[in-house]
Design an enzyme around this catalytic site. Structure first.
Site, PDB file in Angstrom:
ATOM      1  N   SER A   7      10.833   6.869 -40.168  1.00  0.00           N
ATOM      2  CA  SER A   7      11.764   6.837 -41.301  1.00  0.00           C
ATOM      3  C   SER A   7      12.671   8.070 -41.275  1.00  0.00           C
ATOM      4  O   SER A   7      13.450   8.244 -40.342  1.00  0.00           O
ATOM      5  CB  SER A   7      10.998   6.706 -42.618  1.00  0.00           C
ATOM      6  OG  SER A   7      11.870   6.435 -43.696  1.00  0.00           O
ATOM      7  N   LEU A   8      12.566   8.981 -42.263  1.00  0.00           N
ATOM      8  CA  LEU A   8      13.425  10.175 -42.232  1.00  0.00           C
ATOM      9  C   LEU A   8      13.190  10.983 -40.963  1.00  0.00           C
ATOM     10  O   LEU A   8      14.077  11.719 -40.503  1.00  0.00           O
ATOM     11  CB  LEU A   8      13.197  11.049 -43.461  1.00  0.00           C
ATOM     12  CG  LEU A   8      12.004  12.015 -43.457  1.00  0.00           C
ATOM     13  CD1 LEU A   8      12.384  13.366 -42.874  1.00  0.00           C
ATOM     14  CD2 LEU A   8      11.453  12.185 -44.849  1.00  0.00           C
ATOM     15  N   HIS A  51      12.848   0.894 -47.695  1.00  0.00           N
ATOM     16  CA  HIS A  51      12.901  -0.027 -46.554  1.00  0.00           C
ATOM     17  C   HIS A  51      12.771  -1.491 -46.956  1.00  0.00           C
ATOM     18  O   HIS A  51      11.977  -2.240 -46.377  1.00  0.00           O
ATOM     19  CB  HIS A  51      11.845   0.358 -45.511  1.00  0.00           C
ATOM     20  CG  HIS A  51      12.074   1.708 -44.918  1.00  0.00           C
ATOM     21  ND1 HIS A  51      13.124   1.982 -44.073  1.00  0.00           N
ATOM     22  CD2 HIS A  51      11.410   2.890 -45.088  1.00  0.00           C
ATOM     23  CE1 HIS A  51      13.089   3.264 -43.732  1.00  0.00           C
ATOM     24  NE2 HIS A  51      12.069   3.831 -44.339  1.00  0.00           N
ATOM     25  N   GLN A 102      18.510   1.115 -40.945  1.00  0.00           N
ATOM     26  CA  GLN A 102      17.162   1.632 -41.195  1.00  0.00           C
ATOM     27  C   GLN A 102      16.835   1.702 -42.685  1.00  0.00           C
ATOM     28  O   GLN A 102      15.677   1.580 -43.085  1.00  0.00           O
ATOM     29  CB  GLN A 102      17.039   3.022 -40.561  1.00  0.00           C
ATOM     30  CG  GLN A 102      15.658   3.626 -40.592  1.00  0.00           C
ATOM     31  CD  GLN A 102      15.712   5.119 -40.838  1.00  0.00           C
ATOM     32  OE1 GLN A 102      16.267   5.560 -41.841  1.00  0.00           O
ATOM     33  NE2 GLN A 102      15.142   5.882 -39.930  1.00  0.00           N
ATOM     34  N   GLN A 139       8.255  10.875 -44.875  1.00  0.00           N
ATOM     35  CA  GLN A 139       7.887  11.270 -46.232  1.00  0.00           C
ATOM     36  C   GLN A 139       6.422  10.948 -46.501  1.00  0.00           C
ATOM     37  O   GLN A 139       5.908   9.927 -46.070  1.00  0.00           O
ATOM     38  CB  GLN A 139       8.780  10.552 -47.246  1.00  0.00           C
ATOM     39  CG  GLN A 139       8.830  11.223 -48.597  1.00  0.00           C
ATOM     40  CD  GLN A 139      10.040  10.769 -49.405  1.00  0.00           C
ATOM     41  OE1 GLN A 139      11.009  10.273 -48.844  1.00  0.00           O
ATOM     42  NE2 GLN A 139       9.983  10.941 -50.705  1.00  0.00           N
TER      43      GLN A 139
END
Length: 313
Positions: free
Chosen positions: A95-96, A204, A253, A10
């Site tokens: 991340s994503l 996170h 995560q 993102q």
């Protein structure tokens, strides 16, 4: 020379992303159509035309960025003969982007990935009321320094390392007051720059536990297969291929740190000399220069990049 394929997270979204891939390549069009169908939403229209305020909403940005990454992969497979089982020593995503990596490697279907990212985005946004959480970037700070700052600031609220991006770029996440305290501490300690990030939630960190619980439930019913290439996981910075381990790590995560510097270093230390960033933007390729300067990197997000990829590969 071994290659790794990496996928952005993102912040890399931009109105118009993926449009050129859509117009040039039928396999890319198929990806965008599949995502639209999975979400019962014309997400591709939002990606191509905006408005930006809608695209940047977490629940839209996450599946949208995955769609562009997978459109690039499918086009590379069709136009350049890419075969991740043959050509990739590893895949990884920020991340994503880890979901994009798993979909690219065939561990998840594109439709399931889109639906999971919609759930993830919604759950992350709802986990913490707007204004109660924050994130800050410490520029010119090493990981140990950032951890010490976070630990001191945590005396007044949750404050954790969220992203270790490498090259002296560490991101903290937590309660707004604690993050503001961390910025003050960082300045007192002579950190080059400490700034609040324009994000909608404190990603996170422990405050995301409600989102982790939502993803545990969502992932419990998801079909996850063995990836065609090992996926270097955000939370361990080590490769994983076992579907049940992948399921567990995707839950961890949500509240765990993205250990991106260590992920890239692991791949570089295990023979990778070429990194291919697939999707919107060039953020990860830029970070690469600071983490593994001996390696080469290229970004593929539009048809204009394909000739460079052919020469690179």
């Amino acid at each position: 020379m071994a290659k790794a394929f990496i996928f952005p997270g993102q912040g890399s979204q931009a109105v118009g992303m993926g449009k050129a891939l859509h117009d040039a390549f039928q396999p890319a069009r198929a990806v965008f159509a599949e995502v639209d169908d999975a979400l019962s939403q014309p997400l591709s229209t939002l990606m191509f035309e905006g408005p930006e305020t809608e695209l940047t909403l977490t629940a839209n940005a996450q599946p949208a960025l995955m769609a562009v990454s997978l459109a690039a992969i499918r086009a590379l497979e069709a136009e350049c003969g890419l075969d991740l089982a043959r050509d990739a020593a590893f895949v990884a995503g920020h991340s994503l982007g880890e979901y994009s990596a798993l979909a690219a490697a065939g561990a998840l279907t594109v439709s399931d990935t889109a639906r999971l990212l919609r759930i993830r985005g919604d759950a992350m946004q709802k986990a913490v009321p707007v204004g109660e959480g924050a994130m800050a970037a410490l520029l010119g700070a090493e990981l140990d320094q950032a951890r010490a700052i976070a630990q001191e600031a945590a005396a007044i609220g949750v404050c954790q390392v969220a992203n270790d991006n490498g090259g002296g770029q560490v991101v903290l996440s937590g309660a707004k007051g604690a993050i503001e305290k961390a910025i003050d501490i960082a300045k007192e300690k002579g950190i080059k720059r400490a700034v609040l990030l324009p994000v909608s939630a404190p990603f996170h960190c422990a405050l995301m536990q409600p989102a982790a619980d939502a993803m545990r439930e969502a992932l419990a019913g998801a079909a996850i297969g063995a990836p065609r290439a090992p996926v270097v996981a955000n939370v361990t910075a080590e490769p994983v291929t076992d579907p049940e381990a992948i399921r567990r790590l995707l839950v961890e995560q949500v509240t765990g740190a993205v250990r991106w510097r260590e992920c890239v270093a692991y791949m570089a230390n295990h023979g990778v000399t070429k990194f291919v960033e697939c999707g919107s933007g060039k953020v990860l390729a830029g970070l690469l220069k600071r983490i593994a300067p001996q390696a080469a990197g290229i970004s593929v997000g539009s048809p204009a990049d394909f000739d460079a990829y052919r020469a690179f590969a």
